[in-house]
Design a protein around this motif. Sequence first.
Motif, PDB file in Angstrom:
ATOM      1  N   TRP A 146       7.990  -6.746  -0.366  1.00 36.45           N
ATOM      2  CA  TRP A 146       7.629  -6.977  -1.763  1.00 36.45           C
ATOM      3  C   TRP A 146       6.824  -8.270  -1.891  1.00 36.45           C
ATOM      4  N   ALA A 149       3.315  -7.874  -0.907  1.00 33.81           N
ATOM      5  CA  ALA A 149       2.585  -7.145  -1.953  1.00 33.81           C
ATOM      6  C   ALA A 149       2.265  -8.068  -3.135  1.00 33.81           C
ATOM      7  N   SER A 154      -1.500  -7.169   2.900  1.00 28.48           N
ATOM      8  CA  SER A 154      -1.164  -5.794   3.293  1.00 28.48           C
ATOM      9  C   SER A 154      -0.116  -5.739   4.400  1.00 28.48           C
ATOM     10  N   ASP A 182       8.021  -0.870  -4.943  1.00 27.76           N
ATOM     11  CA  ASP A 182       6.945  -0.426  -4.040  1.00 27.76           C
ATOM     12  C   ASP A 182       6.785  -1.389  -2.867  1.00 27.76           C
ATOM     13  N   GLN A 184       6.418  -2.994   0.700  1.00 28.07           N
ATOM     14  CA  GLN A 184       5.688  -2.566   1.902  1.00 28.07           C
ATOM     15  C   GLN A 184       6.639  -2.628   3.103  1.00 28.07           C
ATOM     16  N   ASN A 244       0.421   0.802   1.763  1.00 30.05           N
ATOM     17  CA  ASN A 244      -0.095   1.164   0.446  1.00 30.05           C
ATOM     18  C   ASN A 244       1.009   1.262  -0.608  1.00 30.05           C
ATOM     19  N   GLY A 245       2.155   0.668  -0.293  1.00 28.69           N
ATOM     20  CA  GLY A 245       3.192   0.559  -1.316  1.00 28.69           C
ATOM     21  C   GLY A 245       4.172   1.714  -1.379  1.00 28.69           C
TER      22      GLY A 245
END
Lengths: 357, 322
Positions: A146, A149, A154, A182, A184, A244-245
């Motif tokens: 997190w 993100a 990335s 979301d 990563q 991409n989450g």
Amino acid sequence: MPREDIAQFTIRSVQVLSEEEDVDEELVPSLTDDQLLALYEQMKRSRRLDERAIALQRRGELGTYAPAIGQEAAQVGSAFAMADGDWIVPSFREQSALLARGTPPHKILWYAMGMEEGAEIPGGEGAFPPSIPVGTQPLHAVGIGWGEALQGRSNVAVTYFGDGATSEGDVYEALNIAGVYDAQTVFVCQNNRYAISTRLQNQTAAETLAQKAVAAGIEGIRVDGNDVLGVYRVARDAIEKARNGTPVLIEAMTYRRSMHTTSDDPSVYREADEEVEWEARDPIVRFQVYLEDRGILDEETKSELDDRIESEIAEAIDRAREGGEDIDPADMFRYTYDEMTPELERQFEAFEGDVDG
Amino acid sequence: MAEQLRMVEAVRETLRTELGRDDDVVVYGEDVARAGGVFRATEGLVDDYPERVFDAPVAESGIVGIGVGLAATGLRPVPEIQFQSFLYQGFHQLAQHVARIRSRTRGTITCPMTIRTPYGGGIHALELHSESFEAGFSHVPGLKVVIPSSPAETKGLLTAAVRDPDPVVFMEPTRLYRSFREEVPEHHEIPLGEARVVDSGDDVTVIAWGSMLREALEAVEDVGASAEVIDPRTLSPLDTATIVDSVKKTGRCVVVHEAPRTAGLAGEITARINEEAFFYLEAPLERVTGYDVPVPMFAREDDYLPDSERIAAGVHRALDDG
């Protein structure tokens, strides 16, 4: 009142290289011969380190040690799919993955020698130290995934835990929070069939562990954890999704061929026949045959590689012993806070006084 | 410019300042964004910083645990745990990871996280909404434990906590959230680990923190003695020097806390006084504390909590004039 089924789920299981050496040509990852050999070498290196470490423990040179024997494909395959900047957040049996990510073997030995030096991040970033309390570390990987993100980066966090850990509330919290934020994050659950002595049927009534992702609203997938190509393929895809989450839980089906730790005696709770059966299903053997069949690995390469590993591990053991001789006990005072507190300073002075006589 | 603020507003304005000052600060917790927290301590922050103020799932272990990871990526997590007794669900993350990560990695991973949590009795709240576990948190090496006793103190201490390189459990006395206003400077930082001499005196030292400080001040006024009242502010690390200097002067001391007595911080504080000021003592050290019972539900709460009357009795005992 209308009645309808409003949610269904399926769990996909993937295998690229079967025990019979059949290959799923559609899924087989395109890796160069050098990369394939690197996968093999990483697994062998971990195996040899474990063998030497068990012997060192028996001689009293190491404390309790948790071998990863049998689980090398699940760890190396997934670690190999990580990129620079990605984080590994391991449990206490992840030397295969840590070695593959660049942790020098002497640090793994230092940790088993009871030295914090073995838990320092190699190179300053990208790896968390082993986590002893079961199932607590996936939350850290969610925070990392997190946090990366939130800062527009990335990088992905890949965390490892076992089948037993899925019974811990923290693991569910981690899966769930990852979905909400979301994060990563990729969760690699190595289902090695045993939590010390406890079998999966005594751990959960769930048919798969991958489906634990469903309740958290994230993706779950199962892979043959003794198939290094399958693990790599699934992990690579999962890591890209996480980047991409979309967090993913991977259940890698494997088998802990050795003891839980050097303090454990598996003969108390499982039959020797079972161990023999899984010896034949060893992940290194399966991959070795694959490489040999394709002419990627010949006897000469194999013996070069074995010699290299042997000398690397021997050097690591020497380095670990040397490092163990000159630890500074005062370090325990130095690293508790950024600056020693006044009370700690008093205790430190008293400690030094005692030491000086 | 200084403003007249209540404690809860001082929390909010401090967080607002820190969010504005440092892009690494992230505020999250149960109901902290949309609702602004159950005490409204974070009200409006999400409007100003939607990218760094978040509601969290109801998962206290998760809230604490993800802070370890957030911090590792370079952020400064400032989570809220809705009530202190819910932090028990995250205590294993605190003790196993938050407090240890610096020492076990020899400083290569640190956790500059400030966990804010309302604590203490006096607001007739539900069961398990009134605990005071500062001794428990103080017993964990690697953590710092801070309790403010006024709006201005909140500003100064919370500012320092958020900026501190180590993890801080910041306990906010719910009873004081809205009890009074005080001038709060816009910029104010109080170094952690420094006690405040709230009132100077020569006859007896009275040590109290959080909402007990006001009770203690009332008590010494009632007694009419020349009391030196000290608010440690940071319970860990404790400012032993200020306490010891005072007791050397007065020769008498009363330690007050609303937490249960056994293994409470009064035990630690009196032990340190014994170690460093024993020969200055003119009377046995006194403790005025909560009882060794689970904090009762609110029908009996007032009988459990030390008040100015009980503290005054303790001061009389210390003065040996009762």
